[in-house]
Design a protein around this motif. Structure first.
Motif, PDB file in Angstrom:
ATOM      1  N   LEU A 158      11.769  -6.751   7.917  1.00  8.81           N
ATOM      2  CA  LEU A 158      10.570  -5.917   8.120  1.00  8.81           C
ATOM      3  C   LEU A 158      10.836  -4.797   9.126  1.00  8.81           C
ATOM      4  O   LEU A 158      11.465  -5.025  10.157  1.00  8.81           O
ATOM      5  N   ASN A 247       7.006  -2.444   3.666  1.00 11.44           N
ATOM      6  CA  ASN A 247       7.617  -3.648   4.238  1.00 11.44           C
ATOM      7  C   ASN A 247       7.707  -4.773   3.209  1.00 11.44           C
ATOM      8  O   ASN A 247       8.653  -5.561   3.226  1.00 11.44           O
ATOM      9  N   HIS A 250      10.794  -4.196   1.335  1.00 15.04           N
ATOM     10  CA  HIS A 250      11.976  -4.658   2.093  1.00 15.04           C
ATOM     11  C   HIS A 250      12.091  -6.179   2.009  1.00 15.04           C
ATOM     12  O   HIS A 250      13.164  -6.743   1.814  1.00 15.04           O
TER      13      HIS A 250
END
Ligand SMILES: CSC[C@H]1O[C@H](OP(=O)(O)O)[C@H](O)[C@@H]1O
Ligand code: ADE
Length: 307
Positions: A158, A247, A250
């Motif tokens: 993150l 995020n 990711h």
């Protein structure tokens, strides 16, 4: 360019995208499936993506539809879960935008909850076992802890210092209106840590379908428990969801790399829940209605073979 409408191999892992995540960026899409189920149509086509390194397939479905056209109460959760199971899915990682009920869970932090308080109003169809068949599956621990720990282990992925909290309690309300301040404070007093409108019945149906289920909750607001702060509104949710969606991307990248390792074969093949619904059925075989049998054959062809 249009995608193939069939995919020949079983797909064991699925991601459900929620508010702000109606498609998955950064992965190669290889098929778009339209699956019709005995419980109707899914909320979106099921997109099959392949993981970058070993090209394992992952299914993606948009909970509220590709245009966010289904309210939380209208999401065709039975069709979504049944369709995923019918293509082989035994593990779901579901994403959700949530309100925080705790000062120490700020917007943009992520949470892997381990408990649910159900505050929906009984208007959402929430079982596959009805209309001539009765089953009572266990739901004491609604989320798969092993996958939850794998998610927690991917915190490093993150950006912006966002944390992943675990062991928290998720309140699920009916909506679509947000809570009153009194309700928000009551949920805190009950031990609620975060709140959404989506985890019920999705998680219950996944359990009935013998699918390991984990929810990745992304905080977008402090709901309305703080007396001197403005209450949650959609602009605030969507603002934080822009950062959260990046995020999430990711996190999904890191998670997929981990989950497709051979060590996790048992998780992806649903071993821990195998036959759990079969043994939860209370109706005697002779008493199961033909209608129920036919519908459930879609989910469990082995338990309800053709006559
Ligand atoms: C737009 S705020 C309320 C909405 O956001 C959450 O959606 P999802 O869980 O699909 O990300 C929440 O559950 C509500 O449906
Ligand atoms: N405060 C809130 N209440 C319910 N669902 C939400 N989703 C995002 N924020 C929420």
């Amino acid at each position: 360019m249009s995608l193939p409408e069939t995919y020949d191999s079983p797909v064991h892992l699925a991601i459900i995208g929620g508010t702000g995540i109606s498609r998955l960026e950064g992965f190669k899409s290889v098929a778009s499936l339209t699956v019709s189920t005995p419980w109707g149509a899914t909320s979106s086509p099921i997109i099959i993506l392949e993981t970058p390194n070993n090209k394992k397939p992952v299914a993606f479905i948009a909970r509220h539809g590709v245009h966010h056209q289904y309210t939380p109460s209208e999401v065709p959760a039975r069709a979504n879960i049944a369709a995923l199971r019918s293509i082989g899915v035994r593990t779901i990682i579901a994403f959700s935008a949530v309100g925080s009920l705790r000062e120490d869970i700020p917007p943009r932090d992520f949470v892997v909850p381990n408990q649910i308080i159900d505050r929906t109003k009984g208007i959402r169809p929430s079982t596959f076992f009805e209309g001539g068949i009765v089953a009572h599956v266990g739901f004491s621990d609604p989320f798969d802890d092993k996958i939850g720990q794998i998610v927690k282990g991917c915190e490093w992925a993150l950006a912006g210092g966002a944390k992943i909290h675990d062991g928290k309690t998720l309140v699920c309300m009916e909506g679509p209106q947000f809570s009153t301040r009194a309700e928000s404070k009551m949920y805190r007093a009950w031990g609620g840590d975060i709140i959404n409108m989506s985890v019920i019945p999705e998680s219950k149906l996944a359990r009935e379908a013998e699918i390991h289920y984990t929810m990745v909750c992304m905080a977008t607001d402090y709901d309305c428990f703080r007396d001197n702060a403005p209450p949650v509104n959609v602009a605030e949710v969507m603002g934080h969801m822009k950062a959260n969606a990046l995020n999430a991307q990711h996190l999904i990248g890191a998670l997929l790399e981990e989950l497709v390792k051979d060590d996790h074969n048992d998780l992806l093949s649903g071993t821990a829940l195998n036959e759990s619904s079969k043994w939860a059925i209370c109706t005697s075989p002779d008493g199961i209605s033909n209608e129920a049998r036919t519908k459930l054959r879609f989910l469990f062809p082995d338990y309800f073979p053709d006559a």
